[in-house]
Design an enzyme around this catalytic site. Structure first.
Site, short mmCIF file in Angstrom:
data_model
loop_
_atom_site.label_atom_id
_atom_site.label_comp_id
_atom_site.label_asym_id
_atom_site.label_seq_id
_atom_site.Cartn_x
_atom_site.Cartn_y
_atom_site.Cartn_z
CE LYS A 44 -3.52 2.78 0.61
NZ LYS A 44 -4.44 3.06 -0.51
CG ASN A 68 -10.49 3.90 -3.97
OD1 ASN A 68 -9.85 4.57 -3.15
ND2 ASN A 68 -10.09 3.73 -5.22
CB SER A 69 -12.91 8.19 -1.26
OG SER A 69 -12.20 9.32 -0.75
N GLY A 71 -8.39 7.10 1.24
CA GLY A 71 -7.69 8.14 2.00
C GLY A 71 -6.37 7.69 2.59
CG LEU A 72 -2.53 7.88 0.97
CD1 LEU A 72 -1.85 9.25 1.04
CD2 LEU A 72 -1.47 6.79 0.79
CG ASN A 124 0.22 6.92 -5.45
OD1 ASN A 124 -0.13 7.59 -6.42
ND2 ASN A 124 -0.64 6.29 -4.67
CB CYS A 127 -3.32 9.47 -3.73
SG CYS A 127 -4.78 9.22 -2.67
CG ASN A 190 -3.90 5.99 -8.66
OD1 ASN A 190 -4.88 5.39 -8.21
ND2 ASN A 190 -2.92 6.43 -7.89
N GLY A 247 -8.65 -2.23 -15.18
CA GLY A 247 -9.67 -2.98 -15.91
C GLY A 247 -9.35 -4.42 -16.21
N GLY A 268 -6.24 -4.76 -9.60
CA GLY A 268 -6.80 -4.00 -8.50
C GLY A 268 -8.17 -4.52 -8.08
O1 RRO Z 1 -5.85 5.37 -0.53
C1 RRO Z 1 -6.52 5.83 -1.49
O2 RRO Z 1 -7.58 6.45 -1.33
C2 RRO Z 1 -6.08 5.67 -2.88
C3 RRO Z 1 -4.80 5.91 -3.30
BR1 RRO Z 1 -3.41 6.33 -2.14
C4 RRO Z 1 -4.50 5.84 -4.69
O3 RRO Z 1 -3.36 6.07 -5.14
N1 RRO Z 1 -5.50 5.54 -5.53
C5 RRO Z 1 -6.75 5.28 -5.11
O4 RRO Z 1 -7.64 5.00 -5.93
N2 RRO Z 1 -7.04 5.34 -3.78
#
Ligand code: RRO
Length: 328
Positions: A44, A68-69, A71-72, A124, A127, A190, A247, A268
């Site tokens: 991650k 998705n969100s 947020g690292l 990265n 994000c 991404n 995809g 993914g």
């Molecule tokens: O953690 C995320 O929300 C996230 C990241 Br860091 C990213 O690079 N891409 C993504 O779709 N989600």
């Protein structure tokens, strides 16, 4: 079937691995990737401090993909720096994904990762999910500044995870930056950032953070991903390896990414949905696909850089010059 590949001098038994973010936050998840048929372990994206990430619900599977969100959410540099040497026991490449909320975070992470010794580092720059923070990859000057600073610290080959671009001028501009820096690879793409999925029954957005705006992944983004792989392959050919992401659900999707120029492929959404057993299925499916088409290996089928549709015309194990170019 030979599914092997090589990126920046690192050999992968099979050119398939998880996309950063998919089942790779915790020690247990990383070890499960190690024990699976994945060709590498990608962590991650990590930040100096451990993060819980954004509020739930923050990942939702939708028709044709996911939004998705997150947020690292991650364990922080020190935890991963400790885990990485242990992950080497799985005898496959370990790729550390480096992120940050500000430039200094990346530099601090670069130092921590030098000591931890992953095989490759994926920086990265894309994000989309931190409220108030831009996707650095869309700012070409900031990207160059940051990469120069990171490059001054890192002793391990590093590549860049990019956001999707939608204009050839942008592909050329970011390619010029990355060529000047001399990155070891690029990963595209991404998730497609800041998209919106709405539930019409509930009359509500499906994820909570950022008012429902989040990164789109899965089958529905495949054409965007292929376009980005292909655009960089047309610029670089073999000079900078491209890891295709976006995809991939089955063996034919992998074949399409490699046809467009990918040297390896990341998984993914379907990994999140199916678990690490997906790598066994994908390996079987792509082998079958290549066999049916008469290719001797995964890397044999990449489109010729000059032509738009290179075709393998000889079943021997040598790459034959003079592709059949099929252009519409
Ligand atoms: O953690 C995320 O929300 C996230 C990241 Br860091 C990213 O690079 N891409 C993504 O779709 N989600």
């Amino acid at each position: 079937m030979d599914l092997s590949t090589s990126i920046a001098g690192v050999t992968f038994r099979v050119g398939l691995m998880n996309a950063s973010g998919a089942l790779c936050v915790t020690q247990a998840e990383l070890e499960a990737l190690g024990g699976s048929d994945a060709g590498a372990i990608v962590t991650k994206s990590m930040t100096p401090l451990a993060r819980e990430g954004n509020p739930h619900p923050r990942y939702v599977a939708i028709d044709g993909g996911s939004i998705n969100s997150m947020g690292l959410p991650n364990l922080g540099f020190p935890a991963y720096a400790k885990l990485i040497p242990d992950l080497k026991r799985f005898e496959k490449p370990v790729v550390a994904s480096l992120a940050g909320l500000q430039p200094d975070d990346f530099l601090e992470g670069a130092k921590a990762l030098n000591a931890a010794g992953p095989d490759l580092i994926e920086v990265n720059l894309s994000c989309p999910n931190i409220p108030g923070k831009p996707q650095i990859g869309y700012d070409f000057e900031e990207t160059e500044r940051l990469l120069r600073a990171i490059q001054n610290i890192l002793t391990i080959p590093f590549g860049i995870k990019l956001p999707p671009y939608f204009d050839p001028i942008h592909h050329q501009k970011i390619a010029d930056v990355l060529q000047r820096i001399g990155v070891a690879f690029v990963t595209v793409i991404n998730s497609v950032g800041n998209t919106l999925v709405v539930d019409p029954e509930q009359e509500r957005v499906v994820i909570k953070p950022k008012g429902g705006f989040g990164g789109l992944g899965g089958r529905i983004i495949k054409p965007v991903a292929l376009a980005n792989v292909r655009a960089f392959w047309k610029i670089w050919g073999d000079r900078i390896p491209i890891i295709g992401t976006g995809g991939v659900e089955n063996g034919t999707d992998i074949f399409e990414h490699v046809l467009c120029g990918a040297a390896a492929v990341q998984i993914g959404t379907v990994l999140v949905e199916e678990g690490v057993g997906v790598f066994t299925r994908l390996e079987r499916e792509v082998s079958k696909c290549l066999q049916r088409k008469g290719y001797p290996s995964l890397m044999a089928c990449r489109w010729h850089v000059e032509g738009n549709f290179g075709r393998w015309t000889d079943r021997s194990s040598k790459i034959q010059k003079g592709f059949t170019v099929r252009l519409w």
